[in-house]
Design a protein around this motif. Structure first.
Motif: not given
Length: 114
Positions: A10-11, A16-21, A30-31, A80-81
């Motif tokens: 849950s953290i 959770d976004n691979w594209y980081n857009d 996120a950091k 995160c992803n």
């Protein structure tokens, strides 16, 4: 123990976004979430037993390569992803995976057992 695993996921889940857009501020959030994830990991120890491997026994290493690359590019949502995927696809709490997770977070977040 299952509750702690859900807490760990849950953290990461909101980031959770691979594209980081996303906006730079969200990337920094996120950091911060990765720091929270690290501290939560320290509360959960590695497994004592060892799960025998299969053809994918070393798959966890590719996740760590991707995590390192994302850290170096400062793409924290991608980190995160990758951690979320690592937890899903590998025996995350085996020492070989867990200890590497702790180590890479300490290195790139510049923290140690705080």
């Amino acid at each position: 123990m299952e509750r702690l695993n859900k807490d760990l996921k849950s953290i990461l889940k909101p980031y959770d976004n691979w594209y980081n857009d996303v906006e730079p501020e969200v990337n920094l959030q996120a950091k911060a979430a990765l720091g929270e994830f690290y501290h939560a990991l320290l509360r959960r120890k590695s497994d004592v037993g060892y799960e025998k491997g299969n053809n994918y026994h070393f798959m966890y290493l590719s996740f760590f390569i991707n995590i390192r690359k994302a850290f170096e590019e400062e793409k924290y949502l991608r980190v995160c992803n990758e951690f979320h995927s690592l937890m899903y696809y590998t025996p995350f709490f085996q020492k070989r995976v867990y200890n590497n997770a702790i180590s890479i977070l300490e290195t790139y977040l510049e923290i140690k057992g705080e």
